[in-house]
Design a protein around this motif. Sequence first.
Motif, PDB file in Angstrom:
ATOM      1  N   ASP A  19      -3.722  10.743   3.877  1.00 32.82           N
ATOM      2  CA  ASP A  19      -2.443  11.241   4.394  1.00 32.82           C
ATOM      3  C   ASP A  19      -1.667  10.203   5.187  1.00 32.82           C
ATOM      4  OD1 ASP A  19      -4.211  11.077   6.480  1.00 32.82           O
ATOM      5  OD2 ASP A  19      -3.622  12.964   7.423  1.00 32.82           O
ATOM      6  N   ASP A  20      -2.277   9.047   5.481  1.00 27.25           N
ATOM      7  CA  ASP A  20      -1.637   8.036   6.321  1.00 27.25           C
ATOM      8  C   ASP A  20      -1.978   6.662   5.741  1.00 27.25           C
ATOM      9  OD1 ASP A  20      -0.919   6.200   8.407  1.00 27.25           O
ATOM     10  OD2 ASP A  20      -1.038   7.837   9.865  1.00 27.25           O
ATOM     11  N   VAL A  21      -0.964   5.844   5.453  1.00 28.34           N
ATOM     12  CA  VAL A  21      -1.193   4.549   4.813  1.00 28.34           C
ATOM     13  C   VAL A  21      -1.984   3.607   5.713  1.00 28.34           C
ATOM     14  CG1 VAL A  21       0.919   3.419   5.627  1.00 28.34           C
ATOM     15  CG2 VAL A  21      -0.062   2.787   3.403  1.00 28.34           C
ATOM     16  N   ARG A  22      -1.990   3.860   7.032  1.00 30.02           N
ATOM     17  CA  ARG A  22      -2.729   2.983   7.939  1.00 30.02           C
ATOM     18  C   ARG A  22      -4.236   3.118   7.762  1.00 30.02           C
ATOM     19  NH1 ARG A  22       0.140   4.823  13.389  1.00 30.02           N
ATOM     20  NH2 ARG A  22      -0.139   6.792  12.238  1.00 30.02           N
ATOM     21  N   ARG A  23      -4.661   4.193   7.107  1.00 30.52           N
ATOM     22  CA  ARG A  23      -6.082   4.311   6.780  1.00 30.52           C
ATOM     23  C   ARG A  23      -6.487   3.254   5.746  1.00 30.52           C
ATOM     24  NH1 ARG A  23      -8.371   9.213   8.503  1.00 30.52           N
ATOM     25  NH2 ARG A  23      -6.849  10.739   9.251  1.00 30.52           N
ATOM     26  N   LEU A  24      -5.513   2.774   4.970  1.00 32.10           N
ATOM     27  CA  LEU A  24      -5.758   1.724   3.993  1.00 32.10           C
ATOM     28  C   LEU A  24      -5.559   0.334   4.602  1.00 32.10           C
ATOM     29  CD1 LEU A  24      -3.867   3.252   0.917  1.00 32.10           C
ATOM     30  CD2 LEU A  24      -6.275   3.542   1.540  1.00 32.10           C
ATOM     31  N   THR A  25      -4.502   0.166   5.374  1.00 31.61           N
ATOM     32  CA  THR A  25      -4.194  -1.161   5.910  1.00 31.61           C
ATOM     33  C   THR A  25      -5.154  -1.588   7.011  1.00 31.61           C
ATOM     34  OG1 THR A  25      -2.582  -0.223   7.483  1.00 31.61           O
ATOM     35  CG2 THR A  25      -1.759  -0.916   5.329  1.00 31.61           C
ATOM     36  N   GLN A  26      -5.821  -0.640   7.674  1.00 29.73           N
ATOM     37  CA  GLN A  26      -6.758  -1.031   8.719  1.00 29.73           C
ATOM     38  C   GLN A  26      -7.942  -1.820   8.162  1.00 29.73           C
ATOM     39  OE1 GLN A  26      -8.377   2.397  10.709  1.00 29.73           O
ATOM     40  NE2 GLN A  26      -9.354   3.241   8.867  1.00 29.73           N
ATOM     41  N   LYS A  27      -8.223  -1.620   6.861  1.00 28.66           N
ATOM     42  CA  LYS A  27      -9.292  -2.381   6.230  1.00 28.66           C
ATOM     43  C   LYS A  27      -8.893  -3.850   6.081  1.00 28.66           C
ATOM     44  CE  LYS A  27     -10.861   1.667   3.613  1.00 28.66           C
ATOM     45  NZ  LYS A  27     -11.114   2.231   2.256  1.00 28.66           N
ATOM     46  N   VAL A  28      -7.589  -4.100   5.947  1.00 31.63           N
ATOM     47  CA  VAL A  28      -7.098  -5.475   5.875  1.00 31.63           C
ATOM     48  C   VAL A  28      -7.011  -6.080   7.272  1.00 31.63           C
ATOM     49  CG1 VAL A  28      -5.183  -6.949   5.132  1.00 31.63           C
ATOM     50  CG2 VAL A  28      -5.827  -4.952   3.770  1.00 31.63           C
ATOM     51  N   ILE A  29      -6.592  -5.277   8.242  1.00 27.89           N
ATOM     52  CA  ILE A  29      -6.476  -5.756   9.622  1.00 27.89           C
ATOM     53  C   ILE A  29      -7.836  -6.183  10.164  1.00 27.89           C
ATOM     54  CG2 ILE A  29      -5.832  -5.062  11.968  1.00 27.89           C
ATOM     55  CD1 ILE A  29      -3.715  -3.251  10.752  1.00 27.89           C
ATOM     56  N   PHE A  30      -8.923  -5.642   9.614  1.00 28.18           N
ATOM     57  CA  PHE A  30     -10.263  -6.048  10.036  1.00 28.18           C
ATOM     58  C   PHE A  30     -10.432  -7.559   9.949  1.00 28.18           C
ATOM     59  CE2 PHE A  30     -14.367  -7.524   8.450  1.00 28.18           C
ATOM     60  CZ  PHE A  30     -15.202  -7.181   9.498  1.00 28.18           C
ATOM     61  N   PHE A  31      -9.865  -8.182   8.902  1.00 27.31           N
ATOM     62  CA  PHE A  31     -10.044  -9.613   8.696  1.00 27.31           C
ATOM     63  C   PHE A  31      -9.239 -10.439   9.700  1.00 27.31           C
ATOM     64  CE2 PHE A  31     -11.132  -7.640   4.675  1.00 27.31           C
ATOM     65  CZ  PHE A  31     -12.300  -8.305   4.341  1.00 27.31           C
ATOM     66  N   MET A  32      -8.414  -9.773  10.501  1.00 28.60           N
ATOM     67  CA  MET A  32      -7.652 -10.435  11.553  1.00 28.60           C
ATOM     68  C   MET A  32      -8.306 -10.225  12.913  1.00 28.60           C
ATOM     69  SD  MET A  32      -4.796 -12.141  12.152  1.00 28.60           S
ATOM     70  CE  MET A  32      -3.806 -12.556  13.604  1.00 28.60           C
ATOM     71  N   PHE A  45       0.856  -1.184   0.000  1.00 32.13           N
ATOM     72  CA  PHE A  45       0.000   0.000   0.000  1.00 32.13           C
ATOM     73  C   PHE A  45       0.894   1.237   0.000  1.00 32.13           C
ATOM     74  CE2 PHE A  45      -2.468  -3.403   1.840  1.00 32.13           C
ATOM     75  CZ  PHE A  45      -3.705  -3.257   1.249  1.00 32.13           C
ATOM     76  N   ASP A  46       0.555   2.216  -0.832  1.00 35.66           N
ATOM     77  CA  ASP A  46       1.379   3.424  -0.978  1.00 35.66           C
ATOM     78  C   ASP A  46       0.448   4.595  -1.271  1.00 35.66           C
ATOM     79  OD1 ASP A  46       3.204   5.394  -1.527  1.00 35.66           O
ATOM     80  OD2 ASP A  46       4.417   4.197  -2.898  1.00 35.66           O
ATOM     81  N   VAL A  47       0.342   5.525  -0.317  1.00 36.41           N
ATOM     82  CA  VAL A  47      -0.569   6.654  -0.520  1.00 36.41           C
ATOM     83  C   VAL A  47      -0.020   7.641  -1.541  1.00 36.41           C
ATOM     84  CG1 VAL A  47      -1.500   6.439   1.811  1.00 36.41           C
ATOM     85  CG2 VAL A  47       0.438   7.951   1.421  1.00 36.41           C
ATOM     86  N   THR A  48       1.301   7.627  -1.781  1.00 36.17           N
ATOM     87  CA  THR A  48       1.874   8.547  -2.769  1.00 36.17           C
ATOM     88  C   THR A  48       1.530   8.129  -4.194  1.00 36.17           C
ATOM     89  OG1 THR A  48       3.978   7.335  -2.897  1.00 36.17           O
ATOM     90  CG2 THR A  48       3.786   9.034  -1.197  1.00 36.17           C
ATOM     91  N   ALA A  49       1.044   6.892  -4.362  1.00 35.33           N
ATOM     92  CA  ALA A  49       0.686   6.412  -5.698  1.00 35.33           C
ATOM     93  C   ALA A  49      -0.808   6.534  -5.963  1.00 35.33           C
ATOM     94  CB  ALA A  49       1.117   4.948  -5.853  1.00 35.33           C
ATOM     95  N   MET A  50      -1.547   7.089  -5.019  1.00 38.58           N
ATOM     96  CA  MET A  50      -2.991   7.201  -5.189  1.00 38.58           C
ATOM     97  C   MET A  50      -3.324   8.400  -6.079  1.00 38.58           C
ATOM     98  SD  MET A  50      -4.306   6.382  -1.296  1.00 38.58           S
ATOM     99  CE  MET A  50      -6.034   6.302  -1.801  1.00 38.58           C
ATOM    100  N   THR A  51      -4.191   8.174  -7.061  1.00 40.30           N
ATOM    101  CA  THR A  51      -4.624   9.247  -7.956  1.00 40.30           C
ATOM    102  C   THR A  51      -6.031   9.725  -7.628  1.00 40.30           C
ATOM    103  OG1 THR A  51      -5.405   7.589  -9.551  1.00 40.30           O
ATOM    104  CG2 THR A  51      -3.159   8.416  -9.833  1.00 40.30           C
ATOM    105  N   GLU A  52      -6.794   8.913  -6.879  1.00 39.09           N
ATOM    106  CA  GLU A  52      -8.143   9.286  -6.475  1.00 39.09           C
ATOM    107  C   GLU A  52      -8.325   9.032  -4.978  1.00 39.09           C
ATOM    108  OE1 GLU A  52     -10.951   7.180  -8.805  1.00 39.09           O
ATOM    109  OE2 GLU A  52     -10.310   8.037 -10.727  1.00 39.09           O
ATOM    110  N   ASP A  53      -9.058   9.932  -4.318  1.00 38.84           N
ATOM    111  CA  ASP A  53      -9.368   9.793  -2.892  1.00 38.84           C
ATOM    112  C   ASP A  53      -8.102   9.544  -2.073  1.00 38.84           C
ATOM    113  OD1 ASP A  53     -12.092  10.055  -3.539  1.00 38.84           O
ATOM    114  OD2 ASP A  53     -12.264   7.898  -3.907  1.00 38.84           O
ATOM    115  N   ALA A  54      -7.056  10.319  -2.326  1.00 37.05           N
ATOM    116  CA  ALA A  54      -5.789  10.153  -1.615  1.00 37.05           C
ATOM    117  C   ALA A  54      -5.958  10.453  -0.123  1.00 37.05           C
ATOM    118  CB  ALA A  54      -4.730  11.059  -2.225  1.00 37.05           C
TER     119      ALA A  54
END
Length: 257
Positions: A85-98, A74-83
């Motif tokens: 500021d913190d990559v953990r906002r993306l990874t927390q969606k994966v941590i949900f499954f744990m 996951f890399d927030v600097t590569a986001m072109t839409e809905d960027a």
Amino acid sequence: MTELAKAQLIQLDDDFKKEKPGGEKVSVQFNPETLKVTFANQLVQPQGGDQAAGNTGRQFVGAGTTKLALTLWFDVTAMTEDAVDDVRRLTQKVIFFMTPTPDKADAKKMVPPATRFVWGSFLFDGIVEGLEESLEFFGTDGKPLRAQVSLTIGQQKILTSEFKGDGKVPSSPGQKPMSQAKQGDTAQSMAAKNGQSDWKGMAAANGIEDPLRLSPGQLIDVRAGAGAGIGFSAGANIQPPSITPPKFSASASVKIN
């Protein structure tokens, strides 16, 4: 142009049969480079046998297990839409499954969500057994911008893949199996290597002007022109012989005495 298929993590119902209504569904930002599937049998120690002599008798197995290991980026600097500021906002969606939740049958017990990983034709249902997150790039304000998430998903059985049809890829126009000529190859030698006897027909079908001198690296369809080159030399222009019909005279001379 075919759209790139994205891998997904999907929450299933408790019996692992279908997607949970209103459950979580996450599409990865970057597809994994590899998927590692591990199969294992649970060995059961047999009774009896001469263990001192190294003879433990016949081996038995319990329930088999299958584990899937993969890594997501996951890399927030590569986001072109809905960027964000913190990559953990993306990874927390994966941590949900744990994250365990109370069991419906017994609220005192905690169970992790039933999870499905799907990517194209690859499908794996199980429970997330382990997760490791590495934060690897930080902004000037100290917020993590890039993360690597390693997942291990397990199921209590040996996974068997099911396929539909015979799996043969249909031929497409413009796609032919090509062989690459090596230094010193000739049309005849390349045909022989590939079990073809009609090297003249192959040369003609590939437009080879000099079958005795092939350029190294030249791509040739060795199956082209099979059976079409009998009595034909590449580059030769053979015309049927012209036939001049005989001339006959229709006049007759009669002499009367």
